[in-house]
Design a protein around this motif. Structure first.
Motif, PDB file in Angstrom:
ATOM      1  N   VAL A   1      29.861  46.735  33.662  1.00 47.30           N
ATOM      2  CA  VAL A   1      30.970  45.774  33.633  1.00 47.30           C
ATOM      3  C   VAL A   1      31.441  45.527  35.070  1.00 47.30           C
ATOM      4  O   VAL A   1      31.990  46.430  35.709  1.00 47.30           O
ATOM      5  CB  VAL A   1      32.124  46.287  32.756  1.00 47.30           C
ATOM      6  CG1 VAL A   1      33.316  45.318  32.822  1.00 47.30           C
ATOM      7  CG2 VAL A   1      31.667  46.472  31.311  1.00 47.30           C
ATOM      8  N   LEU A   2      31.231  44.318  35.560  1.00 42.12           N
ATOM      9  CA  LEU A   2      31.564  43.985  36.953  1.00 42.12           C
ATOM     10  C   LEU A   2      32.936  43.302  37.024  1.00 42.12           C
ATOM     11  O   LEU A   2      33.157  42.265  36.396  1.00 42.12           O
ATOM     12  CB  LEU A   2      30.485  43.081  37.537  1.00 42.12           C
ATOM     13  CG  LEU A   2      30.439  42.833  39.060  1.00 42.12           C
ATOM     14  CD1 LEU A   2      31.507  41.861  39.521  1.00 42.12           C
ATOM     15  CD2 LEU A   2      30.555  44.144  39.833  1.00 42.12           C
ATOM     16  N   THR A   3      33.836  43.886  37.771  1.00 42.75           N
ATOM     17  CA  THR A   3      35.180  43.342  37.963  1.00 42.75           C
ATOM     18  C   THR A   3      35.288  42.754  39.363  1.00 42.75           C
ATOM     19  O   THR A   3      34.912  43.403  40.343  1.00 42.75           O
ATOM     20  CB  THR A   3      36.246  44.438  37.788  1.00 42.75           C
ATOM     21  OG1 THR A   3      36.184  44.952  36.455  1.00 42.75           O
ATOM     22  CG2 THR A   3      37.643  43.904  38.057  1.00 42.75           C
ATOM     23  N   ALA A   4      35.812  41.534  39.455  1.00 43.58           N
ATOM     24  CA  ALA A   4      36.019  40.880  40.751  1.00 43.58           C
ATOM     25  C   ALA A   4      37.513  40.803  41.030  1.00 43.58           C
ATOM     26  O   ALA A   4      38.287  40.347  40.184  1.00 43.58           O
ATOM     27  CB  ALA A   4      35.408  39.485  40.744  1.00 43.58           C
ATOM     28  N   ARG A   5      37.887  41.250  42.225  1.00 38.82           N
ATOM     29  CA  ARG A   5      39.292  41.346  42.607  1.00 38.82           C
ATOM     30  C   ARG A   5      39.649  40.337  43.693  1.00 38.82           C
ATOM     31  O   ARG A   5      38.981  40.254  44.718  1.00 38.82           O
ATOM     32  CB  ARG A   5      39.605  42.756  43.121  1.00 38.82           C
ATOM     33  CG  ARG A   5      39.435  43.824  42.093  1.00 38.82           C
ATOM     34  CD  ARG A   5      39.554  45.235  42.651  1.00 38.82           C
ATOM     35  NE  ARG A   5      40.714  45.468  43.517  1.00 38.82           N
ATOM     36  CZ  ARG A   5      41.319  46.648  43.627  1.00 38.82           C
ATOM     37  NH1 ARG A   5      40.889  47.691  42.921  1.00 38.82           N
ATOM     38  NH2 ARG A   5      42.328  46.807  44.448  1.00 38.82           N
ATOM     39  N   ALA A   6      40.742  39.605  43.470  1.00 33.76           N
ATOM     40  CA  ALA A   6      41.320  38.716  44.479  1.00 33.76           C
ATOM     41  C   ALA A   6      42.553  39.407  45.045  1.00 33.76           C
ATOM     42  O   ALA A   6      43.544  39.600  44.343  1.00 33.76           O
ATOM     43  CB  ALA A   6      41.685  37.372  43.862  1.00 33.76           C
ATOM     44  N   GLU A   7      42.501  39.757  46.321  1.00 37.53           N
ATOM     45  CA  GLU A   7      43.509  40.635  46.921  1.00 37.53           C
ATOM     46  C   GLU A   7      44.561  39.894  47.752  1.00 37.53           C
ATOM     47  O   GLU A   7      45.384  40.533  48.404  1.00 37.53           O
ATOM     48  CB  GLU A   7      42.800  41.649  47.829  1.00 37.53           C
ATOM     49  CG  GLU A   7      41.762  42.493  47.140  1.00 37.53           C
ATOM     50  CD  GLU A   7      42.329  43.798  46.617  1.00 37.53           C
ATOM     51  OE1 GLU A   7      43.103  44.440  47.341  1.00 37.53           O
ATOM     52  OE2 GLU A   7      41.986  44.159  45.480  1.00 37.53           O
ATOM     53  N   ASN A   8      44.529  38.561  47.749  1.00 41.65           N
ATOM     54  CA  ASN A   8      45.369  37.849  48.703  1.00 41.65           C
ATOM     55  C   ASN A   8      46.871  38.054  48.484  1.00 41.65           C
ATOM     56  O   ASN A   8      47.635  38.092  49.447  1.00 41.65           O
ATOM     57  CB  ASN A   8      45.013  36.357  48.737  1.00 41.65           C
ATOM     58  CG  ASN A   8      45.019  35.740  47.358  1.00 41.65           C
ATOM     59  OD1 ASN A   8      45.140  36.432  46.357  1.00 41.65           O
ATOM     60  ND2 ASN A   8      44.876  34.428  47.297  1.00 41.65           N
ATOM     61  N   LEU A   9      47.316  38.204  47.246  1.00 45.01           N
ATOM     62  CA  LEU A   9      48.742  38.440  47.014  1.00 45.01           C
ATOM     63  C   LEU A   9      49.168  39.776  47.600  1.00 45.01           C
ATOM     64  O   LEU A   9      50.259  39.901  48.168  1.00 45.01           O
ATOM     65  CB  LEU A   9      49.053  38.413  45.513  1.00 45.01           C
ATOM     66  CG  LEU A   9      48.942  37.068  44.809  1.00 45.01           C
ATOM     67  CD1 LEU A   9      49.231  37.235  43.325  1.00 45.01           C
ATOM     68  CD2 LEU A   9      49.907  36.051  45.418  1.00 45.01           C
ATOM     69  N   LEU A  10      48.303  40.757  47.475  1.00 45.89           N
ATOM     70  CA  LEU A  10      48.619  42.090  47.976  1.00 45.89           C
ATOM     71  C   LEU A  10      48.782  42.082  49.485  1.00 45.89           C
ATOM     72  O   LEU A  10      49.601  42.814  50.042  1.00 45.89           O
ATOM     73  CB  LEU A  10      47.496  43.044  47.566  1.00 45.89           C
ATOM     74  CG  LEU A  10      47.804  44.525  47.497  1.00 45.89           C
ATOM     75  CD1 LEU A  10      48.949  44.800  46.539  1.00 45.89           C
ATOM     76  CD2 LEU A  10      46.556  45.291  47.083  1.00 45.89           C
ATOM     77  N   TRP A  11      47.991  41.239  50.153  1.00 44.73           N
ATOM     78  CA  TRP A  11      48.016  41.179  51.609  1.00 44.73           C
ATOM     79  C   TRP A  11      48.849  40.006  52.133  1.00 44.73           C
ATOM     80  O   TRP A  11      48.863  39.743  53.330  1.00 44.73           O
ATOM     81  CB  TRP A  11      46.584  41.063  52.143  1.00 44.73           C
ATOM     82  CG  TRP A  11      45.825  42.330  51.965  1.00 44.73           C
ATOM     83  CD1 TRP A  11      45.009  42.678  50.918  1.00 44.73           C
ATOM     84  CD2 TRP A  11      45.837  43.459  52.836  1.00 44.73           C
ATOM     85  NE1 TRP A  11      44.510  43.935  51.089  1.00 44.73           N
ATOM     86  CE2 TRP A  11      44.990  44.439  52.269  1.00 44.73           C
ATOM     87  CE3 TRP A  11      46.464  43.732  54.060  1.00 44.73           C
ATOM     88  CZ2 TRP A  11      44.772  45.681  52.864  1.00 44.73           C
ATOM     89  CZ3 TRP A  11      46.241  44.965  54.653  1.00 44.73           C
ATOM     90  CH2 TRP A  11      45.402  45.920  54.065  1.00 44.73           C
ATOM     91  N   GLU A  12      49.538  39.312  51.214  1.00 44.71           N
ATOM     92  CA  GLU A  12      50.358  38.146  51.585  1.00 44.71           C
ATOM     93  C   GLU A  12      49.533  37.156  52.391  1.00 44.71           C
ATOM     94  O   GLU A  12      49.982  36.613  53.405  1.00 44.71           O
ATOM     95  CB  GLU A  12      51.608  38.587  52.348  1.00 44.71           C
ATOM     96  CG  GLU A  12      52.508  39.499  51.530  1.00 44.71           C
ATOM     97  CD  GLU A  12      53.763  39.922  52.272  1.00 44.71           C
ATOM     98  OE1 GLU A  12      53.828  39.722  53.502  1.00 44.71           O
ATOM     99  OE2 GLU A  12      54.683  40.445  51.622  1.00 44.71           O
ATOM    100  N   ALA A  13      48.299  36.933  51.915  1.00 43.19           N
ATOM    101  CA  ALA A  13      47.373  36.037  52.617  1.00 43.19           C
ATOM    102  C   ALA A  13      47.039  34.811  51.790  1.00 43.19           C
ATOM    103  O   ALA A  13      46.003  34.183  51.983  1.00 43.19           O
ATOM    104  CB  ALA A  13      46.091  36.797  52.955  1.00 43.19           C
TER     105      ALA A  13
END
Length: 270
Positions: free
Chosen positions: A147-159
């Motif tokens: 099961v492959l999960t893709a993460r979008a991290e921009n909110l965490l880095w305020e980017a």
């Protein structure tokens, strides 16, 4: 069917039911066994928790794989691996972490679009999508239904804003990701916006969200998987620090808050 294939199939099934999968994050074999004894159905590693365990600010590739193996061997439960950004910028190099995590016992894993560089914390959109595409290709080549999960991290880095998060998650879905994940979602409205914009299960990490949100409300919002990241590790270390400070001050009331030896022994087995 071998044991790992059975775990992988079970992990997929847990994403397909109406109620959300609670996916806690142990950081070693002992905490994995404790969580299994409490009735959780699957586990996820946490690179933050591993770093805490090792007494460092961060981890390297081998630290992560060693931890995946330890936790996978500790219980019969399916294990999802926090693989950070694959420890490489190049898509093909990053995707090698997928096969290595599977070889260590994981039946799922996440790859993120955070670079590790504070000056440019998020990969450009096209590169981020290419990296997910390579990870999906690596996952599909495995002998188990990983099961492959893709993460979008921009909110965490305020980017980037929520619209950029959704754009990335939609592209990751189109690239073939099985689960979509955006750390930094804080409100139910944000979660609903993400869930309604994609067609794959969405993971929410409650370590960054409003803690008054209950599992029932997450289910109503359409969330299908709920993790906690490094929060359990931080709670445990917070209790450790409080007890140590109390001891330093010459008081020992903290011993009344110890876990029962019988409960620990029951979880850890013979």
């Amino acid at each position: 069917m071998n044991d790992q294939s059975a775990r992988a199939l079970r992990f997929r099934e847990l994403h397909e039911r109406p109620e959300p999968l609670l996916l806690p994050n142990p950081w070693d074999a002992g905490t994995a066994r404790l969580l299994a004894s409490l009735g959780f159905e699957a586990l996820a590693t946490t690179s933050f928790g591993v770093a805490n365990q090792l007494g460092r600010k961060g981890v390297d590739r081998q630290d992560v794989l060693d931890n995946v193996r330890a936790i996978s061997e500790a219980t019969p439960l399916p294990v999802n691996a926090d693989l950070e950004n694959g420890f490489a910028d190049d898509p093909a190099e990053a995707a090698k972490m997928i096969a290595d995590a599977c070889a260590a016992g994981a039946v799922g894993g996440s790859i993120e679009d955070a670079t590790g560089d504070p000056a440019a914390p998020i990969y450009d959109f096209e590169l981020a999508v290419e990296r997910v595409r390579a990870a999906v290709e690596a996952a599909r080549a495995l002998p188990v239904p990983f099961v492959l999960t893709a993460r979008a991290e921009n909110l965490l880095w305020e980017a980037g804003d929520l619209d950029d998060t959704i754009r990335r998650l939609q592209a990751f879905e189109a690239a073939g990701a099985d689960v979509l994940y955006a750390p930094g979602l804080r409100t139910l409205d944000q979660m609903r916006a993400v869930v309604s914009s994609v067609g794959r299960p969405v993971n929410v990490v409650m370590g960054f969200a409003d803690p008054t949100i209950t599992l029932d409300r997450l289910a109503e919002a359409g969330v299908r998987r709920v993790s906690i990241g490094g929060a359990l590790s931080r709670v445990a270390l917070g209790s450790f620090i409080d007890a140590a400070r109390e001891m330093r001050d010459g008081r020992f009331g903290f011993v009344t808050r110890m876990a029962s030896a019988d409960e620990l022994h029951a979880a850890f087995g013979p």
